[in-house]
Scaffold this motif. Structure first.
Motif, PDB file in Angstrom:
ATOM      1  N   ASP A  53       0.851  -1.191   0.000  1.00 20.28           N
ATOM      2  CA  ASP A  53       0.000   0.000   0.000  1.00 20.28           C
ATOM      3  C   ASP A  53       0.888   1.243   0.000  1.00 20.28           C
TER       4      ASP A  53
ATOM      5  N   ASN B 264       0.717   3.802   3.294  1.00 27.79           N
ATOM      6  CA  ASN B 264       1.312   3.577   4.617  1.00 27.79           C
ATOM      7  C   ASN B 264       2.447   2.550   4.612  1.00 27.79           C
TER       8      ASN B 264
ATOM      9  N   GLU C 197       2.271  -0.528   4.229  1.00 27.79           N
ATOM     10  CA  GLU C 197       1.892  -1.859   4.748  1.00 27.79           C
ATOM     11  C   GLU C 197       1.703  -2.839   3.593  1.00 27.79           C
TER      12      GLU C 197
ATOM     13  N   HIS D 219      -0.536  -5.885   2.389  1.00 26.51           N
ATOM     14  CA  HIS D 219      -1.808  -6.553   2.680  1.00 26.51           C
ATOM     15  C   HIS D 219      -1.920  -7.849   1.887  1.00 26.51           C
TER      16      HIS D 219
END
Ligand SMILES: Cc1cc2nc3c(=O)[nH]c(=O)nc-3n(C[C@H](O)[C@H](O)[C@H](O)COP(=O)(O)OP(=O)(O)OC[C@H]3O[C@@H](n4cnc5c(N)ncnc54)[C@H](O)[C@@H]3O)c2cc1C
Length: 339
Positions: free
Chosen positions: A145, A148, A150, A152
């Protein structure tokens, strides 16, 4: 991570369009992605995320940064007596991955042989051919992503796969990058799809029974005989999607054109062959300047050499207008327009 400035993107797109990237960065490891996201000339300046460039039309030079996906790797992450789960990095060649599975006698991807491009882009339009789609063998993917940093995990439901479509062309467009894709492949008790195209005829003519390898070989032979090789004639495969229409509209059309190829879908719509519509509108094999619809496959728009993105797009719009005038059907581009 390797940086270049003012680079021609001609070797990086299968239309062979000579658009310039102001900056091109080759992301060679997964770790590069996180560094790139923080780099002052990285993500903040990104205008284009590039896989194999086989499904895009570059309509202008690309300012800012173009990021090229180049990290590789394949690993088996789980195995049972019947199945194997293979995780493949986004930068691996799609076709080489299919042949890797064929070499192991793992079934699932063989009908998708010889589709150009990289593994990471395959879920973006849920690639499909000869009655099979990526989603049929898909287990999950990892999505980085941009917002941010992150990662997923996403399953098929999260990906929202449908005909040449997914969440990555819609809600998540431009929101991140697919790092790797995991496939669930079959090791024994294979089931094969041989009813589409000329697979069955190709197998019979070679005196072969359906197997992972014979189907892959047959698909390759059929594709080589029908589709122009982008290394010889620039193209991006099917330029338009096959339109899915309400059945009443197709019935009305079939009264005027009884021979119209139609394929009823599970959702009640009926898909009609865009290539047939284009041929009826007189565009098959028609060349204007350096651009034309291919003489053997009316759905494939080709660059005979030196065509620019805007020239190709102008031609495509003429084709759309003719089909709309003749049939009242609006063809939608399958290829991604850039710029
Ligand atoms: C001769 C020919 C035949 C073809 N036949 C078929 C066919 O039978 N079936 C079919 O479905 N397609 C076909 N295609 C289209 C094309 O090969 C596929 O769509 C392929 O999956 C595109 O991969 P790519 O790596 O080249 O993507 P690119 O063209 O580089 O990118 C396509 C889009 O995906 C995005 N993208 C790329 N990688 C990622 C990533 N890792 N994460 C997030 N977004 C990403 C890009 O930003 C862009 O928007 C054909 C193309 C050609 C040239």
């Amino acid at each position: 991570m390797i940086w270049e400035s003012n680079v021609s993107l001609a070797p990086y797109n299968t239309f062979g369009i000579d658009a310039k990237a102001e900056r091109l960065v080759h992301l060679e490891t997964e770790a590069d992605v996180a560094h790139y996201a923080q780099h002052p000339e990285g993500l903040r300046q990104q205008r284009l995320l590039l896989g194999g460039g086989s499904n895009m039309l570059l309509c202008a030079d690309v300012p800012g940064t173009t990021a090229r996906i180049a990290w590789k790797g394949r690993k088996v992450i789980r195995e049972t007596e019947d199945h194997v789960w293979l995780e493949v990095a986004a930068g691996e060649s799609w076709h080489e991955t299919v042949r890797f599975c064929v070499g192991k006698d793992w079934s699932g991807l063989q009908n998708l042989s010889l589709i150009p491009g990289l593994v990471g882009a395959a879920p973006v339009q849920n690639i499909g051919a000869y009655g099979v789609e990526l989603s049929d063998s898909f287990d999950c993917l990892r999505f980085f992503d941009w917002e941010n940093g992150e990662i997923h995990p996403m399953d098929a439901v999260d990906c929202g796969f449908s005909y040449r479509d997914s969440v990555f062309k819609n809600r998540l467009k431009g929101q991140g990058v697919i790092l790797s894709v995991t496939f669930r492949l079959t090791k024994r008790n294979h089931t094969f799809q041989t009813t589409y195209g000329a697979i069955q005829e190709e197998l019979s003519s070679r005196g072969l029974q359906p197997s992972v390898e014979s189907i892959s070989d047959a698909v390759m032979a059929i594709r080589q005989s029908k589709l122009p090789d982008p290394k010889v004639l620039g193209n991006s495969g099917s330029f338009f999607k096959n339109p899915a229409l309400p059945s009443a509209q197709v019935s009305a059309l079939a009264q005027r054109y009884p021979e119209i190829p139609q394929y009823p879908q599970a959702n009640g719509t009926v898909k009609v062959a865009a290539g047939w519509l284009i041929e009826q509108a007189g565009w098959k094999g028609k060349r204007v300047g350096n651009v034309g619809m291919h003489a053997r496959q009316a759905l494939v728009l080709v660059n005979y050499g030196g065509a620019s993105g805007p020239e190709i797009w102008a031609y495509a719009q003429h084709v759309q207008a003719s089909v709309s005038e003749l049939f009242g059907i609006d063809l939608e581009a399958e290829v991604n327009l850039i710029g």
